[in-house]
Each structure stands twice: as structure tokens, then as C-alpha cells.
Design an enzyme around this catalytic site. Structure first.
Site, PDB file in Angstrom:
ATOM      1  N   ARG A 179       0.841  -1.210   0.000  1.00  0.00           N
ATOM      2  CA  ARG A 179       0.000   0.000   0.000  1.00  0.00           C
ATOM      3  C   ARG A 179       0.868   1.248   0.000  1.00  0.00           C
ATOM      4  O   ARG A 179       0.573   2.222  -0.702  1.00  0.00           O
ATOM      5  CB  ARG A 179      -0.937   0.001   1.206  1.00  0.00           C
ATOM      6  N   CYS A 237      -0.898   6.378   8.908  1.00  0.00           N
ATOM      7  CA  CYS A 237      -1.251   5.071   8.345  1.00  0.00           C
ATOM      8  C   CYS A 237      -2.313   5.327   7.293  1.00  0.00           C
ATOM      9  O   CYS A 237      -2.220   6.287   6.535  1.00  0.00           O
ATOM     10  CB  CYS A 237      -1.718   4.118   9.437  1.00  0.00           C
TER      11      CYS A 237
END
Length: 279
Positions: A179, A237
Site C-alpha cells: 500500500r 497510516c
């Protein structure tokens, strides 16, 4: 006596009148955690729902991300409903080594200057240690609290941009490496990462569902950060949840003072004027 940010089941069981908070939650099934709580939880534990109790989905703030932080008044009302009183130690736990909502609750409590820890290994470690579970749902009396958040522990997008441009901050992204690299993006509309961010997936803090030792965590972060001061570190995050796991890990390692970019990638990438890096 100072209580560590991450504690084992024996230490938790030996605390005087702690407030246990069950934070089990599944992103794919938001009702599953509360159902598991009702089926069995630490004796006296109350339940915290990530979306309902630890986020503010009524927020209209622009680019706040998928899990906006609750306002101090909202969080105070939740603590009051749980029956918390000043000085009472809170122990947050989940079913993922604190990786999801338990670390998020811990971070909110730190901002509110409430003494708190996360249970190492979660509810599985509690039962493995021979500790009991209960199905009784507590009904605490509301304690009508006021709290204030220490907002100096937060960084917004504009401040983050300025700090990084001046080399006054190290941004650490807790997402899984694919990611971060922008190879996949299962949740947010844009793939990639904030230019200049380092990648340290939060699961590096754990081994077999338990926390690594404080010495191991310290060595890991010092290798990543070099000679940078912990106060230079900003964590992010996907939506400001698992980033709290890295904040907690640094605290457990004795590296105090790092901060949180709460909107994280979901907030940053929602603004088309913000740059995106891949690879």
C-alpha cells in the site's frame, strides 16, 4: 509506581480497580467486535466501538480522513458513560495485539492525560494465562467528566508539509509495504504515499501476536530514525488507527514524544492539491 504502556495479563489482573475496555473490531464486519464482547470479555470490561466511540463520523472537517478523531467533549462523554474517574488506570485490549482499536483508544487517553496501557496479546493472552471471562454487561454510573486534549501531540497537513520541507520531521507510515508503494489500494481512492515518508509496517511491533521486547522495539526504531530525536517523528497510516500502534511501540521502547498525523493517507489523498509518491 509507573505502569508501562504495554502490560501482560498478570500485571493487568493485579492492578487496583482498573477500567478494562474491550476494543475488538473488524473493519469488514463492524458489528463483530461488539458481538464477541457480549459472548465473553474481561470481568467488568466496557466496550469501545471504533466507529461509534473512538471516531467522529459526524465531523464535517475537510480532509479529516476515514476515522476522524472525536472532539474532547465527545470523548469525555464516553469516558463518563464508562464510569471512569480521574486517577483510575485504563487497560485497553482487542483481539489483534492492540493493532487496531486498542492502540487508538490508548492514544486518545494519552491526549486526555489519562493513565492507560494496552494488554499484550489481547484477550487471547488473558485466557491463555488462566484468567476468567464474563458475560455480565456492566452498568456504571455516569461520572460527568470534563477533559481537554493535548493537541500538541497532533500534526495537521499544513504543519506536516512545512516541517518536512524544513527537514524538521520524519514521517513514518505504518501501512503494509504494498500500500505504501502504491502497488495496491483496497480502501482509499488514490494509491501511494506522502512524498518523503518512511515505511515501517505496524506489524513489525509484534511476533506471534505478542509485543516484541522494549529493547527490540528501541533498536528497530533507532535503526530507522538514525540520530533523529523521537520528538521529530510523526506517525501516519491509512486513517489514523494503526499509526497509533507505532506511537505506542515507541513509548514502550522509551522513545517518548512522537506525534500523530491523524487524517493519515485517507485525509491527505482526499485533497487533490497534495502531492503523491509511488514506488
Amino acid at each position: 509506581m509507573s505502569i508501562a504502556p504495554v502490560i501482560d495479563a498478570g500485571t493487568a489482573a493485579g492492578l487496583h480497580s482498573p477500567l478494562f475496555v474491550d476494543c475488538r473490531f473488524e473493519l469488514a464486519d463492524p458489528a463483530a467486535g461488539e458481538a464477541a464482547y457480549r459472548a465473553g470479555h474481561l470481568p467488568g470490561a466496557v466496550y469501545a466501538h471504533l466507529d461509534r466511540d473512538l471516531s467522529d463520523h459526524g465531523s464535517d472537517a475537510a480532509h479529516a480522513g476515514r476515522h476522524p478523531l472525536p472532539a474532547a467533549a465527545q470523548f469525555a462523554a464516553r469516558l463518563s458513560a464508562w464510569g471512569w474517574l480521574p486517577g483510575r488506570h485504563v487497560v485497553a485490549y482487542d483481539g489483534a495485539g492492540g493493532a487496531l482499536a486498542a492502540a487508538r483508544l490508548w492514544w486518545l487517553l494519552v491526549m486526555a492525560r489519562v493513565p492507560a496501557s494496552v494488554l499484550d496479546g489481547g484477550i487471547q493472552a488473558w485466557t491463555a494465562a488462566g484468567q476468567p471471562l464474563s458475560t455480565d454487561i456492566p452498568k456504571p454510573a455516569d461520572t460527568h467528566l470534563d477533559i481537554a486534549f493535548d493537541t500538541d501531540l497532533l500534526v495537521d497537513a499544513d504543519e506536516l508539509t512545512h516541517l518536512m520541507a524544513e527537514n524538521h520531521a520524519v514521517l513514518v507510515d505504518a501501512r503494509a509495504r504494498p500500500r505504501y508503494l502504491g502497488e495496491v489500494e483496497p480502501i482509499d481512492a488514490v494509491a501511494g504515499h506522502v512524498p518523503g515518508a518512511l515505511n515501517r509496517p505496524f506489524d513489525q511491533n509484534l511476533i506471534d501476536g505478542r509485543w516484541r521486547t522494549s529493547a527490540e522495539l528501541r533498536q528497530s526504531f533507532e535503526t530507522l530514525l538514525g540520530n533523529r530525536h523521537p520528538g521529530d517523528v510523526v506517525h501516519m497510516c491509512g486513517s489514523g488507527v494503526t499509526a497509533c500502534h507505532n506511537v505506542l511501540a515507541m513509548a514502550q521502547a522509551g522513545l517518548e514524544g512522537s506525534r500523530l498525523f491523524a487524517p493519515s493517507w485517507s485525509g491527505w489523498s482526499s485533497d487533490p492539491d497534495r502531492p503523491v509518491a509511488r514506488g
